[in-house]
Every structure is written in structure tokens, then in C-alpha cells.
Write an enzyme that holds these catalytic residues in place. Structure first.
Site, mmCIF file in Angstrom:
data_model
loop_
_atom_site.group_PDB
_atom_site.id
_atom_site.type_symbol
_atom_site.label_atom_id
_atom_site.label_comp_id
_atom_site.label_asym_id
_atom_site.label_seq_id
_atom_site.Cartn_x
_atom_site.Cartn_y
_atom_site.Cartn_z
ATOM 1 C CB CYS A 53 -0.914 -0.019 1.228
ATOM 2 S SG CYS A 53 -1.917 1.460 1.414
ATOM 3 C CB CYS A 89 -0.477 2.445 4.033
ATOM 4 S SG CYS A 89 -2.081 1.883 3.457
ATOM 5 C CG ASP A 90 3.331 1.203 4.502
ATOM 6 O OD1 ASP A 90 2.939 1.708 5.572
ATOM 7 O OD2 ASP A 90 3.096 0.024 4.192
HETATM 8 C C1 LIG Z 1 0.303 -4.134 6.205
HETATM 9 C C2 LIG Z 1 -0.811 -3.140 5.978
HETATM 10 C C3 LIG Z 1 -0.643 -1.835 6.383
HETATM 11 C C4 LIG Z 1 -1.663 -0.916 6.192
HETATM 12 N N1 LIG Z 1 -1.486 0.365 6.630
HETATM 13 C C5 LIG Z 1 -2.487 1.254 6.522
HETATM 14 C C6 LIG Z 1 -2.338 2.580 7.029
HETATM 15 O O1 LIG Z 1 -1.287 2.948 7.547
HETATM 16 N N2 LIG Z 1 -3.413 3.414 6.899
HETATM 17 C C7 LIG Z 1 -4.588 3.040 6.310
HETATM 18 O O2 LIG Z 1 -5.527 3.836 6.253
HETATM 19 N N3 LIG Z 1 -4.732 1.795 5.810
HETATM 20 C C8 LIG Z 1 -3.729 0.903 5.907
HETATM 21 N N4 LIG Z 1 -3.874 -0.353 5.386
HETATM 22 C C9 LIG Z 1 -5.130 -0.690 4.686
HETATM 23 C C10 LIG Z 1 -6.220 -0.982 5.735
HETATM 24 O O3 LIG Z 1 -5.733 -1.947 6.617
HETATM 25 C C11 LIG Z 1 -7.502 -1.456 5.060
HETATM 26 O O4 LIG Z 1 -7.929 -0.503 4.115
HETATM 27 C C12 LIG Z 1 -8.597 -1.668 6.088
HETATM 28 O O5 LIG Z 1 -8.179 -2.543 7.098
HETATM 29 C C13 LIG Z 1 -9.855 -2.229 5.442
HETATM 30 O O6 LIG Z 1 -10.779 -2.423 6.433
HETATM 31 P P1 LIG Z 1 -12.006 -3.420 6.272
HETATM 32 O O7 LIG Z 1 -12.808 -3.229 7.509
HETATM 33 O O8 LIG Z 1 -12.649 -3.236 4.977
HETATM 34 O O9 LIG Z 1 -11.393 -4.887 6.222
HETATM 35 P P2 LIG Z 1 -10.163 -5.667 6.855
HETATM 36 O O10 LIG Z 1 -9.319 -4.832 7.741
HETATM 37 O O11 LIG Z 1 -9.538 -6.351 5.711
HETATM 38 O O12 LIG Z 1 -10.879 -6.742 7.764
HETATM 39 C C14 LIG Z 1 -11.656 -7.744 7.184
HETATM 40 C C15 LIG Z 1 -12.270 -8.528 8.319
HETATM 41 O O13 LIG Z 1 -13.185 -9.470 7.787
HETATM 42 C C16 LIG Z 1 -13.004 -10.703 8.433
HETATM 43 N N5 LIG Z 1 -13.526 -11.737 7.547
HETATM 44 C C17 LIG Z 1 -13.154 -12.035 6.276
HETATM 45 N N6 LIG Z 1 -13.871 -13.085 5.815
HETATM 46 C C18 LIG Z 1 -14.718 -13.424 6.815
HETATM 47 C C19 LIG Z 1 -15.703 -14.440 6.965
HETATM 48 N N7 LIG Z 1 -15.988 -15.304 5.976
HETATM 49 N N8 LIG Z 1 -16.371 -14.518 8.143
HETATM 50 C C20 LIG Z 1 -16.118 -13.645 9.162
HETATM 51 N N9 LIG Z 1 -15.205 -12.663 9.063
HETATM 52 C C21 LIG Z 1 -14.506 -12.570 7.909
HETATM 53 C C22 LIG Z 1 -11.535 -10.782 8.758
HETATM 54 O O14 LIG Z 1 -11.285 -11.688 9.810
HETATM 55 C C23 LIG Z 1 -11.260 -9.335 9.154
HETATM 56 O O15 LIG Z 1 -11.569 -9.154 10.502
HETATM 57 C C24 LIG Z 1 -2.878 -1.298 5.559
HETATM 58 C C25 LIG Z 1 -3.042 -2.614 5.137
HETATM 59 C C26 LIG Z 1 -2.028 -3.540 5.338
HETATM 60 C C27 LIG Z 1 -2.217 -4.970 4.885
#
Ligand SMILES: Cc1cc2nc3c(=O)[nH]c(=O)nc-3n(C[C@H](O)[C@H](O)[C@H](O)COP(=O)(O)OP(=O)(O)OC[C@H]3O[C@@H](n4cnc5c(N)ncnc54)[C@H](O)[C@@H]3O)c2cc1C
Length: 317
Positions: free
Chosen positions: A139, A142-143
Site C-alpha cells: 500500500c 499507507c507507507d
Molecule cells: C500491512 C498493511 C498496512 C496498512 N497500513 C495502513 C495505514 O497505515 N493506513 C490506512 O488507512 N490503511 C492501511 N492499510 C489498509 C487498511 O488496513 C484497510 O484498508 C482496512 O483494514 C480495510 O478495512 P475493512 O474493515 O474493509 O477490512 P479488513 O481490515 O480487511 O478486515 C476484514 C475482516 O473481515 C473478516 N472476515 C473475512 N472473511 C470473513 C468471513 N468469511 N467470516 C467472518 N469474518 C470474515 C476478517 O477476519 C477481518 O476481521 C494497511 C493494510 C495492510 C495490509
């Protein structure tokens, strides 16, 4: 899917990233008594990172796991029922919708908020894991800031890779764009922008086979024209290695019922988290091919909970 219903709820949230927990905060404060299943990665993607510096409200930054624990505690404070479990099957043919948890328990819900996120694709080389958080990132938004005036590489040849390379070129001293093919898949406009950015160097027909460095990434081992008679080993010195070869939205179990794009992102009605099924909402990265940020995920989780409340109220439930 088993026919026996084990539990009936008004609002079921699948996923515990910023989108899911934010939806849980709003839904519990609106008296929807939400039940949230955390899935295999409680706290979501941010639990895999150290510093998060761009989430509003934390002037000094915060670690990903701490931020997610704060969001969880905030949802618990208002009575959200947060459980460990994975949604394994769905029946969204008619309301109330049926969701199977861990292959056994069936929950019947009036509204469903899908917040299952998306997973970045990796090349599959062991060094990506070895240097996770130590120079490897998926990302740039992000980084990228951590690599100001440094040298980075971006892997990929599509629009996203070009976008990430251009973004990083505004911060870094030098950007290598590592492309497996002899051409870019990106649109003509993006290609032109890449070729017209002086500090981006495109390395066509290069494969990454490894990374090296003592306490973090210091370089990448590449092979030019891999498998051809004139194959050549090339090492480049870099400080950061950015993957931009795509994401996989975690939408498989919903696909029989919901419209997705060709990659699998759940399609929502523009500017809303509404899907094509009434009472079913999608929030966060699973429905967002463009931004994929914690704050945008949290924002859409908020919208989904507000929509769920309005839907229930309109239905008189
Ligand atoms: C290494 C890294 C660093 C990052 N740094 C940043 C940053 O500095 N700033 C920033 O804004 N963004 C950052 N991001 C991006 C950010 O993490 C994502 O945009 C954000 O987490 C997305 O949120 P979300 O709630 O959509 O899903 P996610 O955080 O992807 O969470 C998905 C959730 O769904 C659950 N899930 C999936 N399938 C199922 C299922 N079948 N049943 C039940 N639960 C399920 C998982 O267990 C998880 O809890 C980073 C991402 C990564 C990988």
C-alpha cells in the site's frame, strides 16, 4: 446449508476491520443489538502493521493492533455482541437472510453488513514474509511517506501499479517499476504519465526472485528475460518494495446473491453501501477497488449501519 435456525438477529455484521467495528459502534448506538463475527483475522488487516500515521485523531500515530483494539472496545462499550467465528455460507434469496457460522450455526438476520475486506496478492517468494513491515508493503498510500527521498520498487504492470509508482515518485528519489511482460497492461493515459515521470524507471521483462538486506530491505534480486537463452541476473539497490499486483476481495460466499465486478469487489449503489439485495450492505475494502484505507473503510461502515437502521425503520421492524 442446514435448515435449522439457531438464532434470530436484527443486524449481523461480518468482519472486524475498521468497517465492521465502526458499523458495530453505530448499529449498537442505534439500538440494533448488532452481532459481529470477527473471522479468522480479528481486527482485520491493520493488525499486521506497526505504525498507522494517517488515521485521524492520533497526532502521534498509533500501532495497528492498538487502533483496532480501541475500535473494538468502543463497539463493546455500546453493547455490540462481538464473537469469534467465520461465515461459511449464505442464503440471501429472501429476507430474513441466513448466514451459516463455522459450518454449523445458522443465524437469521433482517439486515446484513458485509465487511470482510480484501487481501493483497503477493508474488509468493519467501522474502516477502521475511521483510514484512521491514521494507515490503502492499500500500503506497499507507507507507510511501516512510520512503521520502529514498529508492523504491513497485511490482506490477496494471493501472494500480502505475498509480502507485506515480504516487511514490512524488515522495521518493527514484522509483523502479518492475514489469514481468515487455509492455504495461495499464491504460494509455497511465502509461503516458509513467513514461513522463522522470524519476520512474520501468524495468520490462524482469521477475523478482528475492530480496536482500541486513535489518530490512536493501535490494532486490531480479532476473531479466527469465527462462530465455539470454536471461540475465540483475540486482537493484532499494529501500522499499511495493506489491501492486492486485487484491482479492473476500466476497466468495456472497457471490451467488450479489453483483460483483470481474475481480470480485461487491458492487454497491454509487455513494452508498447498498447492494442489489435490500437490507444487505457492503462496507470497506470488500466493496472498494479505489481507496482501500482504514478511514474510508470506517466511513463506509458508518454509512452501512445508518442504512441498516433506516431500512429496519422503514420496514417497521
Ligand atoms: C500491512 C498493511 C498496512 C496498512 N497500513 C495502513 C495505514 O497505515 N493506513 C490506512 O488507512 N490503511 C492501511 N492499510 C489498509 C487498511 O488496513 C484497510 O484498508 C482496512 O483494514 C480495510 O478495512 P475493512 O474493515 O474493509 O477490512 P479488513 O481490515 O480487511 O478486515 C476484514 C475482516 O473481515 C473478516 N472476515 C473475512 N472473511 C470473513 C468471513 N468469511 N467470516 C467472518 N469474518 C470474515 C476478517 O477476519 C477481518 O476481521 C494497511 C493494510 C495492510 C495490509
Amino acid at each position: 446449508m442446514s435448515d435449522s435456525i439457531n438464532e434470530k438477529v436484527r443486524c449481523l455484521i461480518i468482519g472486524s476491520g475498521p468497517a465492521g467495528y465502526t458499523a458495530a459502534i453505530y448499529a449498537s448506538r442505534a439500538n440494533l443489538s448488532p452481532v459481529l463475527y470477527e473471522g479468522i483475522q480479528p481486527g482485520g488487516q491493520l493488525t499486521t502493521t506497526t505504525e498507522v500515521e494517517n488515521f485521524p485523531g492520533y497526532p502521534e500515530g498509533i500501532t495497528g493492533p492498538e487502533l483496532m483494539e480501541d475500535l473494538k472496545q468502543q463497539a463493546l462499550r455500546f453493547g455490540a455482541d462481538i464473537r469469534f467465528g467465520i461465515a461459511t455460507a449464505t442464503d440471501l434469496s429472501a429476507a430474513p437472510y441466513k448466514i451459516t457460522i463455522d459450518g454449523e450455526k445458522v443465524i437469521e438476520t433482517e439486515t446484513l453488513i458485509i465487511a470482510t475486506g480484501a487481501t493483497a496478492k503477493y508474488l509468493g517468494i519467501p522474502d516477502e514474509h521475511k521483510y514484512a513491515g521491514m521494507g515490503v508493503s502492499a500500500c503506497a498510500t499507507c507507507d510511501g511517506f516512510f520512503y521520502r527521498k529514498k529508492v523504491v520498487a513497485v511490482v506490477g504492470g496494471g493501472d494500480t501499479a502505475c498509480e502507485e509508482a506515480i504516487y511514490l515518485a512524488g515522495l521518493a528519489k527514484q522509483v523502479y517499476l518492475i514489469v514481468r511482460k515487455p509492455y504495461l497492461r495499464a491504460s494509455k493515459v497511465m502509461q503516458d504519465r509513467v513514461f513522463n515521470t522522470p524519476n520512474i524507471m520501468v524495468l520490462f521483462e524482469h521477475n523478482t526472485i528475492g530480496l536482500f538486506g541486513e535489518n530490512g530491505v536493501e535490494g532486490a534480486h531480479l532476473v531479466k528475460r527469465m527462462g530465455e537463452p539470454d536471461e540475465e541476473k540483475v540486482d537493484i539497490a532499494i529501500d522499499g518494495f511495493f506489491l501492486a499486483i492486485g487484491h482479492k476481495p473476500n466476497s466468495d460466499i456472497f457471490k451467488p446473491w450479489l453483483e460483483t465486478d470481474e475481480i470480485g469487489y461487491i458492487k454497491t449503489i454509487p455513494d452508498t453501501p447498498r447492494t442489489t439485495v435490500p437490507g444487505v450492505f457492503a462496507a470497506g475494502d470488500v466493496a472498494d477497488p479505489h481507496y482501500r484505507q482504514a478511514i474510508t473503510a470506517a466511513g463506509s461502515g458508518c454509512k452501512a449501519a445508518i442504512e441498516a437502521e433506516r431500512y429496519l425503520s422503514e420496514m417497521g421492524k
